[in-house]
Each structure stands twice: as structure tokens, then as C-alpha cells.
Design an enzyme around this catalytic site. Structure first.
Site, mmCIF file in Angstrom:
data_model
loop_
_atom_site.group_PDB
_atom_site.id
_atom_site.type_symbol
_atom_site.label_atom_id
_atom_site.label_comp_id
_atom_site.label_asym_id
_atom_site.label_seq_id
_atom_site.Cartn_x
_atom_site.Cartn_y
_atom_site.Cartn_z
ATOM 1 N N SER A 23 0.817 -1.215 0.000
ATOM 2 C CA SER A 23 0.000 0.000 0.000
ATOM 3 C C SER A 23 0.849 1.263 0.000
ATOM 4 O O SER A 23 0.368 2.342 0.340
ATOM 5 C CB SER A 23 -0.937 0.019 1.220
ATOM 6 O OG SER A 23 -1.890 -1.004 1.142
ATOM 7 N N LYS A 42 -1.933 -0.779 -13.007
ATOM 8 C CA LYS A 42 -1.540 -2.135 -13.397
ATOM 9 C C LYS A 42 -2.652 -3.154 -13.185
ATOM 10 O O LYS A 42 -2.697 -4.188 -13.843
ATOM 11 C CB LYS A 42 -0.291 -2.569 -12.625
ATOM 12 C CG LYS A 42 0.998 -1.972 -13.166
ATOM 13 C CD LYS A 42 2.197 -2.558 -12.462
ATOM 14 C CE LYS A 42 3.486 -2.017 -13.076
ATOM 15 N NZ LYS A 42 4.686 -2.563 -12.405
ATOM 16 N N ARG A 90 2.748 -10.292 -7.939
ATOM 17 C CA ARG A 90 4.164 -10.316 -7.537
ATOM 18 C C ARG A 90 4.454 -11.440 -6.531
ATOM 19 O O ARG A 90 5.577 -11.570 -6.072
ATOM 20 C CB ARG A 90 4.529 -8.960 -6.915
ATOM 21 C CG ARG A 90 4.491 -7.817 -7.919
ATOM 22 C CD ARG A 90 4.543 -6.448 -7.245
ATOM 23 N NE ARG A 90 5.706 -6.299 -6.405
ATOM 24 C CZ ARG A 90 6.927 -6.022 -6.839
ATOM 25 N NH1 ARG A 90 7.143 -5.887 -8.147
ATOM 26 N NH2 ARG A 90 7.928 -5.884 -6.005
ATOM 27 N N THR A 125 3.817 1.669 1.784
ATOM 28 C CA THR A 125 4.568 1.913 3.023
ATOM 29 C C THR A 125 6.074 1.996 2.757
ATOM 30 O O THR A 125 6.771 2.794 3.380
ATOM 31 C CB THR A 125 4.287 0.806 4.063
ATOM 32 O OG1 THR A 125 4.578 -0.470 3.499
ATOM 33 C CG2 THR A 125 2.839 0.846 4.519
ATOM 34 N N GLU A 136 12.251 -3.097 7.318
ATOM 35 C CA GLU A 136 11.267 -3.681 8.232
ATOM 36 C C GLU A 136 11.981 -4.547 9.268
ATOM 37 O O GLU A 136 12.892 -5.295 8.944
ATOM 38 C CB GLU A 136 10.276 -4.556 7.452
ATOM 39 C CG GLU A 136 9.339 -3.778 6.562
ATOM 40 C CD GLU A 136 8.349 -4.681 5.828
ATOM 41 O OE1 GLU A 136 8.140 -5.828 6.284
ATOM 42 O OE2 GLU A 136 7.807 -4.240 4.800
ATOM 43 N N ILE A 185 13.451 1.740 -6.018
ATOM 44 C CA ILE A 185 14.723 2.258 -6.536
ATOM 45 C C ILE A 185 14.470 3.233 -7.683
ATOM 46 O O ILE A 185 15.376 3.954 -8.116
ATOM 47 C CB ILE A 185 15.645 1.121 -7.025
ATOM 48 C CG1 ILE A 185 14.999 0.372 -8.175
ATOM 49 C CG2 ILE A 185 16.025 0.187 -5.895
ATOM 50 C CD1 ILE A 185 15.954 -0.513 -8.927
ATOM 51 N N LYS A 186 13.238 3.288 -8.152
ATOM 52 C CA LYS A 186 12.872 4.209 -9.232
ATOM 53 C C LYS A 186 12.358 5.514 -8.638
ATOM 54 O O LYS A 186 11.897 5.536 -7.501
ATOM 55 C CB LYS A 186 11.781 3.575 -10.104
ATOM 56 C CG LYS A 186 12.150 2.208 -10.662
ATOM 57 C CD LYS A 186 10.933 1.536 -11.266
ATOM 58 C CE LYS A 186 11.261 0.108 -11.707
ATOM 59 N NZ LYS A 186 10.062 -0.595 -12.215
ATOM 60 N N PRO A 187 12.400 6.598 -9.403
ATOM 61 C CA PRO A 187 11.789 7.836 -8.898
ATOM 62 C C PRO A 187 10.279 7.663 -8.814
ATOM 63 O O PRO A 187 9.706 6.742 -9.402
ATOM 64 C CB PRO A 187 12.179 8.876 -9.957
ATOM 65 C CG PRO A 187 12.391 8.082 -11.202
ATOM 66 C CD PRO A 187 12.961 6.771 -10.756
#
Length: 380
Positions: A95, A316, A211, A97, A115, A306-308
Site C-alpha cells: 500500500s 496495473k 508479484r 509503506t 522492516e 529504486i525508481k523515482p
């Protein structure tokens, strides 16, 4: 000569007996003095102990659960205690986080870290103890009262939060299900603040299933089951959120954070009384850098953050909706409407993103942001 010898020999025993008596008296005097000295000292110690016991017991807040850790890099001591301004981030997994904690982690004054996994488990165990009246009686009889348990829980949670990450003015914990105990955490840490992340239930569940993100009690082979469990989990956290002072809690929609990150991050930092820093809008540039963002190789959201910030994940799930589940959404997931989402919209209308986000999304689709080398190494 014989007379002189005999007379002398008769006097010798008297002289020896006199000296012996003298020595014995002296020894007795020394022993008596030492005994009196030690008895007096012991009496004074007893008096001090009685005085200490008669003093009122100091409360935990005044005697300080304050401990010190060592920041070896800065060679400074770091004090931590229950009144520090902790930040807790939670919500249903998938969600947003992880994105939220990565953006906050980019701020030089904030440290969240990965975590911990143990925090929500120990909190869940505490809830089980509290709910069982029989167990509660047994614990009270054993002297393990609520006060004792709270003190132990507070110390345990602080040790985990502080020691698993670098020292910083603001420490943050991101364990999604920890906010199932939001009201309890608010009681343990009076100056803590809480961010409840929410996302369209369809998007969260589709992300879990597609995923293959394992979440306890969620059946990844069933959209109906996952949406039912999603509704139950977010309802529990939302109800806890509603019971805590509004000045301590903020609900953040993942979609709005992604569409308008600067507006929301400015609001969030102001809510936490933390100065603005533009680095929170460029968390991807701080990954792996000292004082920056550190990501776990085993967290399933790592390859996304790791992406902006981009809108790639918002749609999706569109077209993947199961028709028979969709028609029952009002019963399966009534929390969607309560959180401001449309139960039957496919595709939904989340509004227009900021120009910067449109540019980020274009660059991501061109493949400019891929998995970092250190993250490609699979753990054993």
C-alpha cells in the site's frame, strides 16, 4: 650460686604470667574496638537502606528508560527514551509503506531502516495476552501486571527501533501491521506520530497476487479471499486510527502521494515538525549513500522504490478485475468507499499528476531506472 639460681627460677613464672595477662587484655581491647567499629558501620548502612526504602519509588518517566548507544562514525553518544518523537508507518502490505519510508529516509534528519518483522509479532502476542481473561488473571497472579508488561514492551521496541538503524534526530519504524496496535503504541510513546498508508484495495491485492508477495492468511490464489482479508486488516487499523488524537495521526492515500509528492511531503514534514528538505523528492538518488536510503534485498517492494516516484503502479490492476468479485464489492470490501475509493470504477479516476511525475514516468518507461547491482545479488 645454687641459692641465686633457685631464687631466680622461682620468680620467672610470675613474670611470664604477668606479661601474658597484659597481652591478653590488650588483645581483648583491640578485638572489642574492631567489633564496635564494624557494628557501628553496619548500623549506619542499615539506617541508610531503611531511609532509601522509605523514599517513594520514582516513576519510569523520571528514572529514565534513557540509555545510550554509540554512533561510531560521528563518535557521539545518542540518548533515546520513551518521549522521543518516533514516527510509525503502517498499512496493509503493498500500500505504499516502503515508498513512504524511502522518501522520509532521504531526509538527513530522519532514519527509518528496513522492516524489523519482529515488532508487529511481539505486538500481536501482547494483544493475545490482553484479550484472554484467563491469561490476564494468571499474569497478574504472577506479578506480571500491565505496568510491568508495558515497561518491558517499551524497552524492547525502543531497543529494536534504535539499534537496527543509524542514530538520527527522528527515528522511524516501518512495519506495516504494527499499526494494528496503533492505540497501544500511542500509549507507550506519548510523543510518537503515525502515518497510515492506504491504497485502492484492488491495486494492493493485484500487487500481492501478481508479484507473489506472501502475506499471512492471504490466499494468493483468490481475489475474493485477498480482498476480504484486505478489508478486515485496513478496517482494524482505520478504527485504531480514529481513536487516537488527530494531532498524532495522518492518513495518506498512496495515489495522492504519487500524483502530488511535493504537496504531500511538505504537509507530512510540517505535521511532524521537521524542516523541509528537497531530498525527500529524490529518494532514488540517496539509495546506498551515507545517511541516505538503505534497502533490503529480500523486501518485495525494493525493486519498485529504486525508481523515482512515478504513476506506473496506479493502473496495473485495470482489466484484471474478476467479474463475480466486482459485483460483490459492496459486501466484500466496504472499506473502499469509506476510504474514498470507487468500488466499481475500472479504470478509476485518480486525477492528473504533477508535470515532474509525468516526466519521471516517461523516463522509467524508457528503462533508465533498473535494479541496482547490489540488489541483484540474491540472498542465500
Amino acid at each position: 650460686m645454687l641459692a641465686r639460681w633457685h631464687s631466680g627460677s622461682s620468680l620467672m613464672p610470675d613474670v611470664d604470667v604477668g606479661k601474658l595477662k597484659q597481652n591478653l587484655l590488650l588483645a581483648c581491647l583491640v578485638i572489642s574496638s574492631v567489633t564496635v567499629f564494624y557494628l557501628g558501620q553496619h548500623a549506619m548502612e542499615c539506617h541508610h537502606q531503611i531511609e532509601e526504602r522509605s523514599q517513594p519509588v520514582k516513576s519510569e518517566s523520571t528514572r529514565a528508560t534513557m540509555r545510550t548507544g554509540l554512533d561510531l562514525k560521528a563518535n557521539k553518544t545518542f540518548a533515546y527514551h520513551k518521549d522521543m518523537p518516533l514516527i510509525f508507518i503502517g498499512g496493509v502490505p503493498q500500500s505504499g509503506t516502503t515508498l513512504m519510508r524511502a522518501m522520509l529516509d532521504a531526509h538527513p534528519d530522519i532514519c527509518c531502516g528496513e522492516e524489523t518483522r519482529v515488532i508487529p509479532r511481539i505486538l500481536a502476542m501482547k494483544q493475545v495476552w490482553s484479550r484472554s481473561s484467563k491469561e490476564k488473571i494468571r499474569l497478574d497472579q504472577a506479578g506480571v501486571t500491565d505496568e510491568v508488561l508495558d515497561s518491558a514492551m517499551r524497552a524492547f521496541l525502543l531497543e529494536i527501533i534504535v539499534k537496527h538503524e543509524e542514530p538520527a534526530p527522528y527515528l522511524c519504524n516501518k512495519d506495516p501491521f504494527a499499526l494494528k496496535s496503533l492505540t497501544y503504541l500511542a500509549r507507550l510513546f506519548p510523543n510518537a506520530r503515525f502515518l497510515l498508508m492506504v491504497q485502492d484495495g484492488w491495486a494492493s491485492v493485484h500487487s500481492m497476487i501478481s508479484r507473489k508477495v506472501t502475506v499471512a492468511e492471504f490466499d494468493l490464489n483468490s481475489y475474493r479471499n485477498c480482498l476480504t482479508k484486505w478489508n478486515c486488516a485496513i478496517e482494524t487499523m482505520y478504527n485504531q486510527y480514529m481513536k487516537v488524537d488527530y494531532k498524532k495521526c495522518m492518513l495518506v492515500q498512496y495515489e495522492q502521494l504519487v500524483l502530488h509528492p511535493e504537496r504531500w511531503m511538505r504537509t507530512l514534514l510540517k505535521f511532524h515538525h521537521i524542516p523541509w528538505n528537497h531530498l525527500v523528492l529524490h529518494h532514488e538518488e540517496m539509495i546506498g549513500k551515507p545517511g541516505g536510503v538503505f534497502l533490503s534485498k529480500v523486501e518485495r517492494s525494493t525493486d519498485q522504490v529504486i525508481k523515482p516516484v512515478n504513476v506506473g503502479a496506479l493502473s496495473k490492476w485495470v482489466g484484471k478485475v474478476v467479474p463475480d468479485v466486482l459485483q460483490d464489492m459492496a459486501v466484500i470490501a466496504p472499506m473502499l468507499v469509506k476510504l474514498g475509493y470507487e468500488s466499481y470504477a475500472n479504470p478509476p479516476n485518480y486525477r492528473i499528476p504533477d508535470p515532474r511525475i509525468l516526466e519521471n514516468t516517461r523516463r522509467v518507461y524508457k528503462g533508465e531506472f533498473r535494479l541496482s547491482a547490489f540488489l541483484k545479488e540474491k540472498p542465500d
